[in-house]
Design a protein around this motif. Structure first.
Motif, mmCIF file in Angstrom:
data_model
loop_
_atom_site.group_PDB
_atom_site.id
_atom_site.type_symbol
_atom_site.label_atom_id
_atom_site.label_comp_id
_atom_site.label_asym_id
_atom_site.label_seq_id
_atom_site.Cartn_x
_atom_site.Cartn_y
_atom_site.Cartn_z
ATOM 1 N N ASN A 260 8.307 58.250 -111.344
ATOM 2 C CA ASN A 260 8.826 59.624 -111.406
ATOM 3 C C ASN A 260 8.667 60.376 -110.074
ATOM 4 O O ASN A 260 8.580 61.606 -110.060
ATOM 5 C CB ASN A 260 8.128 60.421 -112.519
ATOM 6 N N SER A 261 8.655 59.620 -108.961
ATOM 7 C CA SER A 261 8.332 60.241 -107.673
ATOM 8 C C SER A 261 9.401 60.031 -106.602
ATOM 9 O O SER A 261 9.612 60.893 -105.741
ATOM 10 C CB SER A 261 6.998 59.694 -107.143
ATOM 11 N N PHE A 262 10.068 58.903 -106.598
ATOM 12 C CA PHE A 262 11.133 58.647 -105.609
ATOM 13 C C PHE A 262 12.051 57.564 -106.162
ATOM 14 O O PHE A 262 11.710 56.844 -107.107
ATOM 15 C CB PHE A 262 10.547 58.228 -104.256
ATOM 16 N N TYR A 263 13.230 57.465 -105.548
ATOM 17 C CA TYR A 263 14.218 56.481 -105.999
ATOM 18 C C TYR A 263 14.325 55.320 -105.014
ATOM 19 O O TYR A 263 14.301 55.510 -103.794
ATOM 20 C CB TYR A 263 15.605 57.122 -106.111
ATOM 21 N N VAL A 264 14.473 54.128 -105.571
ATOM 22 C CA VAL A 264 14.908 52.951 -104.804
ATOM 23 C C VAL A 264 16.336 52.653 -105.250
ATOM 24 O O VAL A 264 16.593 52.469 -106.448
ATOM 25 C CB VAL A 264 14.000 51.737 -105.047
ATOM 26 N N ILE A 265 17.237 52.628 -104.289
ATOM 27 C CA ILE A 265 18.664 52.445 -104.569
ATOM 28 C C ILE A 265 19.096 51.111 -103.959
ATOM 29 O O ILE A 265 18.867 50.872 -102.767
ATOM 30 C CB ILE A 265 19.496 53.581 -103.946
ATOM 31 N N GLY A 266 19.695 50.248 -104.753
ATOM 32 C CA GLY A 266 20.129 48.947 -104.254
ATOM 33 C C GLY A 266 21.631 48.786 -104.357
ATOM 34 O O GLY A 266 22.186 48.821 -105.462
ATOM 35 N N THR A 292 18.374 64.560 -106.353
ATOM 36 C CA THR A 292 18.293 64.339 -104.909
ATOM 37 C C THR A 292 17.221 65.186 -104.220
ATOM 38 O O THR A 292 17.076 65.116 -102.998
ATOM 39 C CB THR A 292 19.659 64.610 -104.243
ATOM 40 N N SER A 293 16.483 65.961 -105.008
ATOM 41 C CA SER A 293 15.336 66.652 -104.416
ATOM 42 C C SER A 293 14.177 65.677 -104.200
ATOM 43 O O SER A 293 13.236 65.971 -103.471
ATOM 44 C CB SER A 293 14.882 67.802 -105.311
ATOM 45 N N LEU A 294 14.266 64.500 -104.853
ATOM 46 C CA LEU A 294 13.269 63.451 -104.650
ATOM 47 C C LEU A 294 13.706 62.538 -103.500
ATOM 48 O O LEU A 294 14.905 62.417 -103.210
ATOM 49 C CB LEU A 294 13.104 62.626 -105.927
ATOM 50 N N PRO A 295 12.766 61.869 -102.843
ATOM 51 C CA PRO A 295 13.133 60.952 -101.754
ATOM 52 C C PRO A 295 14.042 59.830 -102.244
ATOM 53 O O PRO A 295 13.852 59.284 -103.331
ATOM 54 C CB PRO A 295 11.783 60.413 -101.287
ATOM 55 N N LEU A 296 15.033 59.488 -101.396
ATOM 56 C CA LEU A 296 16.004 58.449 -101.712
ATOM 57 C C LEU A 296 15.853 57.314 -100.702
ATOM 58 O O LEU A 296 16.082 57.510 -99.499
ATOM 59 C CB LEU A 296 17.432 59.003 -101.651
ATOM 60 N N ILE A 297 15.486 56.130 -101.185
ATOM 61 C CA ILE A 297 15.301 54.961 -100.318
ATOM 62 C C ILE A 297 16.376 53.943 -100.682
ATOM 63 O O ILE A 297 16.425 53.449 -101.811
ATOM 64 C CB ILE A 297 13.899 54.349 -100.497
ATOM 65 N N LEU A 298 17.235 53.648 -99.725
ATOM 66 C CA LEU A 298 18.408 52.808 -99.959
ATOM 67 C C LEU A 298 18.234 51.436 -99.317
ATOM 68 O O LEU A 298 17.834 51.330 -98.155
ATOM 69 C CB LEU A 298 19.655 53.484 -99.371
ATOM 70 N N MET A 299 18.555 50.383 -100.075
ATOM 71 C CA MET A 299 18.701 49.044 -99.513
ATOM 72 C C MET A 299 20.181 48.679 -99.494
ATOM 73 O O MET A 299 20.844 48.691 -100.531
ATOM 74 C CB MET A 299 17.936 48.004 -100.336
ATOM 75 N N ALA A 311 25.304 61.344 -94.557
ATOM 76 C CA ALA A 311 26.078 62.442 -95.138
ATOM 77 C C ALA A 311 25.701 62.704 -96.590
ATOM 78 O O ALA A 311 25.851 63.834 -97.083
ATOM 79 C CB ALA A 311 27.577 62.138 -95.035
ATOM 80 N N ASN A 312 25.193 61.681 -97.275
ATOM 81 C CA ASN A 312 24.874 61.823 -98.700
ATOM 82 C C ASN A 312 23.385 62.029 -98.963
ATOM 83 O O ASN A 312 22.932 61.905 -100.098
ATOM 84 C CB ASN A 312 25.374 60.604 -99.468
ATOM 85 N N GLY A 313 22.629 62.317 -97.916
ATOM 86 C CA GLY A 313 21.243 62.711 -98.112
ATOM 87 C C GLY A 313 20.263 61.581 -98.333
ATOM 88 O O GLY A 313 19.146 61.822 -98.821
ATOM 89 N N ILE A 314 20.642 60.356 -97.971
ATOM 90 C CA ILE A 314 19.685 59.249 -98.057
ATOM 91 C C ILE A 314 18.574 59.495 -97.036
ATOM 92 O O ILE A 314 18.829 59.865 -95.887
ATOM 93 C CB ILE A 314 20.373 57.897 -97.774
ATOM 94 N N ASP A 315 17.353 59.295 -97.451
ATOM 95 C CA ASP A 315 16.214 59.554 -96.558
ATOM 96 C C ASP A 315 15.845 58.339 -95.717
ATOM 97 O O ASP A 315 15.562 58.460 -94.525
ATOM 98 C CB ASP A 315 15.010 60.015 -97.386
ATOM 99 N N ILE A 316 15.834 57.158 -96.351
ATOM 100 C CA ILE A 316 15.523 55.921 -95.630
ATOM 101 C C ILE A 316 16.566 54.877 -96.006
ATOM 102 O O ILE A 316 16.830 54.644 -97.188
ATOM 103 C CB ILE A 316 14.122 55.388 -95.972
ATOM 104 N N SER A 317 17.157 54.259 -94.992
ATOM 105 C CA SER A 317 18.120 53.182 -95.209
ATOM 106 C C SER A 317 17.550 51.905 -94.603
ATOM 107 O O SER A 317 17.168 51.882 -93.432
ATOM 108 C CB SER A 317 19.467 53.514 -94.551
ATOM 109 N N LEU A 318 17.490 50.833 -95.405
ATOM 110 C CA LEU A 318 16.912 49.570 -94.952
ATOM 111 C C LEU A 318 17.967 48.470 -95.013
ATOM 112 O O LEU A 318 18.599 48.268 -96.054
ATOM 113 C CB LEU A 318 15.720 49.186 -95.825
ATOM 114 N N SER A 319 18.136 47.766 -93.903
ATOM 115 C CA SER A 319 19.159 46.729 -93.804
ATOM 116 C C SER A 319 18.647 45.552 -92.995
ATOM 117 O O SER A 319 17.589 45.597 -92.365
ATOM 118 C CB SER A 319 20.436 47.278 -93.143
#
Length: 381
Positions: A260-266, A292-299, A311-319
């Protein structure tokens, strides 16, 4: 279309044939002069087999009775890729030096012996150093600050490893090094942004690689996404099931709210846009239902959508994907292909990180890049 395909295939074969003729001629001149060889027949057969070794190895690994032979043949073919690349870089220089020496009245045989030996030693040094770079992983650390609250978390340590490329070349021994690095790092969360396997899922199952993968543990979980090589292999459902069985969810255009603290997006890999019947969602579609007030971590396996991530407010993008070219000067190509082909980029509120990868594709050789594990220490404010 058939004629175009035939023409393209013949053109590629012609180019490959000319490359091997040039490399083979240089090698034969050296052997002829230094060792006094006269008949190139056996040598020509060896060059032809080297040219075909990777293809023969790939074909043989799918035939049960040939697997024990196919594995070393494929390995030889993989190293031959590196010999081809650096031969094409070194041999023209060597030929020029031989020509200049002969203009300076140095006998041709002496010029070939001297320059050829130096070239051979240089090529061997490149392969040895490149192999060490590929099989000796290092940890690269990044510190980022996100201007969002993440529940009770003030900080978060993420362990990341992309492009493991498990198969007949990169196997359990190298994978154990990843497990050991993660155990030393003690991350709160482990993320694997694609290319876990190298096309074919059969070696992953046959050599029990899942038994090593399941040693990757973190309090907040281990998550992965698909890379282009999982799609090339064509066994997506089987791979996802194998990973699920060892408690590593493969997120395919899916999001997870962690504690309930941040999102992992795959995200699905970019390859899904043309090879997956369902395509892949945009970043905007993925985050639409999220808080989106919570941190968004994208893979996202390929770092091809950083503009939209920012542009969409992703906080961390990992590639991963790029391998930083794997063998210099290939990094000059990846640098042109991607806004960020390796390292760190701040883009508005986005922290983008691209890894050169933990494994290797083709030759287990890295020049100008290293096998790496990423440590990301995140602070929430």
């Amino acid at each position: 279309m058939k004629l175009r395909f035939l023409f393209s295939t013949l053109s590629v074969l012609l180019v490959i044939g000319l490359i091997h003729w040039y490399l083979g001629w240089n090698g034969w001149e050296y052997l002829r002069i230094v060792f006094g060889l006269e008949n190139p027949a056996v040598y020509s057969i060896v060059i032809a087999l080297l040219a075909l070794s990777y293809i023969l190895g790939r074909l043989g690994q799918s035939v049960a009775g040939l697997r024990s032979v196919a594995k070393p043949v494929k390995l030889v073919g993989s190293y031959w890729f590196a010999v081809m690349e650096y031969g094409l870089l070194l041999f023209p220089i060597a030929d020029l030096l031989v020509w200049l020496l002969t203009l300076a009245s140095v006998p041709y045989s002496q010029a070939v012996t001297l320059v050829g030996t130096v070239t051979l030693v240089t090529l061997a040094a490149i392969l040895i150093r490149g192999s060490w770079n590929a099989w000796t992983p290092i940890v690269r650390s990044y510190n980022v600050t996100i201007s969002k609250a993440a529940g009770s978390y003030k900080s978060l340590r993420i362990g990341m490893a992309s492009d493991i490329h498990l198969g007949t070349i990169v196997g359990n021994r190298h994978l154990e090094k990843l497990v050991a690095e993660m155990e030393r790092m003690k991350p709160d969360l482990i993320l694997i942004p694609g290319d876990v396997i190298d096309d074919d899922i059969d070696p992953f199952i046959r050599y029990g690689m899942a038994n090593v993968m399941k040693k990757l543990k973190a309090p907040l979980g281990v998550y992965a996404v698909l890379g282009n090589h999982e799609y090339y292999g064509g066994h997506i459902d089987r791979f996802v099931a194998e990973m699920k069985a060892i408690d590593i969810p493969v997120l395919m255009d899916e999001t997870v709210l962690v504690d309930n603290s941040f999102y992992v997006i795959g995200r699905k890999d970019l390859t899904a846009a043309r090879s997956d019947a369902d395509g892949r969602q945009s970043i905007a579609e993925l985050i639409a239902p999220l808080d989106t007030s919570l941190p968004l971590i994208l893979m996202d396996h390929q770092p091809s959508d950083l503009e939209q991530a920012a542009a969409n407010g992703i906080d961390i993008s990992l590639s991963g994907h790029t391998h930083r070219g794997q063998m210099a000067p290939n990094h000059l190509v990846t640098r042109r292909m991607f806004e960020l082909d390796w390292g760190y980029l701040r883009k508005g509120g986005l922290h983008a990180i691209v890894s050169s990868g933990f494994g290797s594709w083709g030759p287990p050789i890295r020049i100008g890049s290293r096998s790496e594990v990423i440590q990301i220490d995140v602070r929430f404010e």
